[in-house]
Design a protein around this motif. Structure first.
Motif, PDB file in Angstrom:
ATOM      1  N   MET A   1       0.852  -1.202   0.000  1.00  0.00           N
ATOM      2  CA  MET A   1       0.000   0.000   0.000  1.00  0.00           C
ATOM      3  C   MET A   1       0.882   1.244   0.000  1.00  0.00           C
ATOM      4  O   MET A   1       1.832   1.340   0.769  1.00  0.00           O
ATOM      5  CB  MET A   1      -0.912  -0.016   1.227  1.00  0.00           C
ATOM      6  CG  MET A   1      -1.817   1.196   1.321  1.00  0.00           C
ATOM      7  SD  MET A   1      -2.909   1.118   2.760  1.00  0.00           S
ATOM      8  CE  MET A   1      -3.720   2.699   2.599  1.00  0.00           C
ATOM      9  N   THR A   2       0.552   2.199  -0.875  1.00  0.00           N
ATOM     10  CA  THR A   2       1.324   3.440  -0.997  1.00  0.00           C
ATOM     11  C   THR A   2       0.674   4.538  -0.161  1.00  0.00           C
ATOM     12  O   THR A   2      -0.530   4.784  -0.261  1.00  0.00           O
ATOM     13  CB  THR A   2       1.406   3.906  -2.454  1.00  0.00           C
ATOM     14  OG1 THR A   2       1.993   2.867  -3.246  1.00  0.00           O
ATOM     15  CG2 THR A   2       2.234   5.180  -2.567  1.00  0.00           C
ATOM     16  N   THR A   3       1.452   5.172   0.701  1.00  0.00           N
ATOM     17  CA  THR A   3       0.970   6.294   1.502  1.00  0.00           C
ATOM     18  C   THR A   3       1.266   7.596   0.767  1.00  0.00           C
ATOM     19  O   THR A   3       2.383   7.802   0.280  1.00  0.00           O
ATOM     20  CB  THR A   3       1.644   6.321   2.883  1.00  0.00           C
ATOM     21  OG1 THR A   3       1.411   5.062   3.524  1.00  0.00           O
ATOM     22  CG2 THR A   3       1.071   7.454   3.738  1.00  0.00           C
ATOM     23  N   GLN A   4       0.248   8.462   0.679  1.00  0.00           N
ATOM     24  CA  GLN A   4       0.394   9.715  -0.061  1.00  0.00           C
ATOM     25  C   GLN A   4       0.355  10.896   0.909  1.00  0.00           C
ATOM     26  O   GLN A   4      -0.517  10.968   1.774  1.00  0.00           O
ATOM     27  CB  GLN A   4      -0.741   9.848  -1.091  1.00  0.00           C
ATOM     28  CG  GLN A   4      -0.728   8.740  -2.128  1.00  0.00           C
ATOM     29  CD  GLN A   4      -1.926   8.806  -3.064  1.00  0.00           C
ATOM     30  OE1 GLN A   4      -2.928   9.429  -2.747  1.00  0.00           O
ATOM     31  NE2 GLN A   4      -1.819   8.151  -4.209  1.00  0.00           N
ATOM     32  N   PHE A   5       1.317  11.807   0.755  1.00  0.00           N
ATOM     33  CA  PHE A   5       1.409  12.974   1.621  1.00  0.00           C
ATOM     34  C   PHE A   5       1.254  14.248   0.786  1.00  0.00           C
ATOM     35  O   PHE A   5       2.108  15.126   0.777  1.00  0.00           O
ATOM     36  CB  PHE A   5       2.754  12.978   2.359  1.00  0.00           C
ATOM     37  CG  PHE A   5       2.940  11.810   3.273  1.00  0.00           C
ATOM     38  CD1 PHE A   5       2.412  11.822   4.558  1.00  0.00           C
ATOM     39  CD2 PHE A   5       3.642  10.694   2.857  1.00  0.00           C
ATOM     40  CE1 PHE A   5       2.593  10.742   5.416  1.00  0.00           C
ATOM     41  CE2 PHE A   5       3.825   9.611   3.695  1.00  0.00           C
ATOM     42  CZ  PHE A   5       3.297   9.618   4.980  1.00  0.00           C
ATOM     43  N   TYR A   6       0.114  14.332   0.060  1.00  0.00           N
ATOM     44  CA  TYR A   6      -0.081  15.438  -0.863  1.00  0.00           C
ATOM     45  C   TYR A   6      -0.240  16.782  -0.155  1.00  0.00           C
ATOM     46  O   TYR A   6       0.202  17.814  -0.662  1.00  0.00           O
ATOM     47  CB  TYR A   6      -1.303  15.173  -1.743  1.00  0.00           C
ATOM     48  CG  TYR A   6      -1.076  14.095  -2.779  1.00  0.00           C
ATOM     49  CD1 TYR A   6       0.195  13.834  -3.279  1.00  0.00           C
ATOM     50  CD2 TYR A   6      -2.128  13.335  -3.258  1.00  0.00           C
ATOM     51  CE1 TYR A   6       0.408  12.848  -4.224  1.00  0.00           C
ATOM     52  CE2 TYR A   6      -1.937  12.340  -4.212  1.00  0.00           C
ATOM     53  CZ  TYR A   6      -0.659  12.095  -4.694  1.00  0.00           C
ATOM     54  OH  TYR A   6      -0.456  11.120  -5.623  1.00  0.00           O
TER      55      TYR A   6
END
Length: 490
Positions: A1-6
């Motif tokens: 799972m990819t964590t996104q910190f937009y």
């Protein structure tokens, strides 16, 4: 799972823009109000093909900075765009609709496709009433810019349902040919085919102002000229959907515009409907079985004289809008007085409308079918004479079957706009529109030239010159009249 910190990325890039550190591009925006934005070429290149191309074309100045000028984009619009480019965020809630539309045009110029699609969807889903209000302007722009497909589809749907929005508009004669053809191609255009034919002829004549105004004076050369102008439009008329009576009355005089075989086949179809023909028969348009409301409002209009379309036009005049409302009337028209129900004496109006402001008086003229009226933003007074000035009142005549366009005449507020003498049974909008005595039996109503309401609302034969007494030909009685209280819709 990819964590996104937009969010963090967006905030960091926004701070980079605000810091001005390591900027290598200077963008000058605006004409009268000019602002300079110091930005980073690597970020703008990656976000916009427009900037990538422009930055490759510009050379560095002596300070090793590239300068780009965008005078056709306002400071307010570019401030939104540059924040979006860096942060990926945009807030439209506090922006006026016109600014949002300017933002859309600028975003398209800068090739910000994601933003172009978002802004179109926002306008259609949240500001449809404004798009309808500015319809002619928006519609033309949507066809000039191919990326405005969402707005163009929205406009096309309105035209199909309410074709008079474009065919009866002041801009119809200046409509580009390709746009007119695109309208004529629609199978769902809710308009009688013979009316479409008449509008096309009218458009073609407007493109050739030197054609004789008297049709009896037309020569073969005149028909050739008009045929050349309409060569792209004529193939899209559904000739075989026009009745025989209308063909004889409307098509026959212009038969020289049609190819000989087509006109022959049109006639054959009436004489021998089953006989094969060589001309292409376009299918009839898909007219809805239920009658479409003309510029509908959700609140029923209790009137025996005016339509919802008339009410929308009056409402737009009250709001001083340049174009008539199309639907979603912002006002409720509450019926106060009707002649056939309450009586035709002017005293009736004073009795029922005493101390009531913001009223519309509507008159249907006996004999001519004209619809005249006036709007009074002030209170009527039953027990006092009144001579009042206001710039917010107006008189008008409304579009009918015999009158192509409505006429509006606003008060200038220099002289007496509203005149009332209850004891003498006199009610006047300056001298432009006067109501006296019994409106039905006495034939004392009149329209006179007025310095307070400069634009005449009737043809010159029915307008009295400025004098103490109106001329005989300007006097009229009414078949019916109504008075409405105008209130904001709840």
């Amino acid at each position: 799972m990819t964590t996104q910190f937009y969010d963090r990325l967006s905030n960091d890039l926004t701070q980079l823009l605000e810091s001005g550190v390591n900027c290598d591009i200077s963008i000058e925006v605006g004409v009268e109000e000019v602002n300079i934005y110091k930005v980073h070429s690597i970020i703008l290149r990656s976000r916009s093909p427009y900037f990538k191309k422009k930055f490759d074309e510009i050379t560095f100045n002596e300070n090793h900075v590239k300068v780009l000028k965008l005078p056709n984009i306002s400071v307010k619009v570019f401030s939104v765009i540059i924040k979006y480019i860096y942060s990926g965020k945009i807030s439209l809630e506090k922006l006026e609709n016109l600014i949002i539309f300017d933002l859309l045009i600028a975003s398209n110029e800068l090739k910000l496709d994601e933003l172009v699609e978002h802004l179109q969807s926002h306008l259609v889903n949240n500001n449809a009433s404004w798009l309808r209000l500015k319809f002619a302007q928006i519609y033309l722009k949507s066809y000039q810019i191919k990326n405005f497909k969402i707005i163009r589809d929205f406009c096309d749907d309105i035209i199909a349902k309410y074709p008079n929005v474009i065919f009866e508009s002041e801009n119809f004669h200046s409509l580009p040919e390709d746009i007119l053809i695109s309208i004529l191609k629609r199978d769902d255009l809710q308009l009688e085919e013979v009316k479409i034919w008449e509008y096309v002829i009218e458009w073609g004549k407007a493109k050739n102002p030197t054609l004789p105004t008297n049709f009896n004076e037309w020569t073969s050369t005149n028909f050739v000229t008009l045929k050349e102008t309409l060569k792209g439009c004529l193939p899209h008329i559904r000739y075989f959907s026009i009745s025989g009576e209308d063909v004889a009355e409307k098509i026959y005089p212009y038969q020289q515009l049609l190819e000989h075989q087509l006109f022959s086949d049109i006639n054959i179809k009436f004489i021998a409907p089953t006989k094969p023909i060589s001309s292409i028969m376009l299918p009839p348009r898909k007219i809805l079985n239920t009658t479409l409301p003309t510029r509908n409002t959700s609140i029923p209009l209790s009137s025996d004289i005016i339509t919802n379309e008339h009410a929308l036009e009056i409402s737009s005049w009250i709001d001083r809008e340049e174009n008539p409302y199309i639907e979603n009337n912002p006002y409720e028209f509450k019926l106060l007085v009707r002649g056939s129900r309450d009586g035709f004496d002017v005293k009736t109006i004073y009795n029922i409308c005493d101390k009531i402001s913001k009223t519309i008086i509507i008159l249907k003229v006996e004999g001519t079918g004209e619809i005249l009226g006036g709007y009074n933003p002030l209170e009527w007074e039953n027990n006092n004479s009144q001579l009042k000035k206001t710039k917010d009142s107006f008189v008008f005549s409304l579009k009918t079957a015999n009158m192509k366009n409505s006429i509006l005449s606003r008060a200038i507020g220099r002289h007496y706009s509203i005149i009332g003498f209850p004891g003498d049974l006199v009610l006047q909008f300056g001298s432009a529109l006067g109501l006296i005595g019994n409106l039905k039996t006495q034939k004392r109503c009149y329209c006179m030239k007025s310095s307070e309401y400069p634009k005449p609302i009737r043809s010159s034969e029915f307008i009295s010159p400025v004098s103490i007494l109106p001329s005989k030909n300007s006097l009229f009685s009414v078949k019916e009249y109504e008075v409405f209280k105008i209130s904001p819709r709840k």
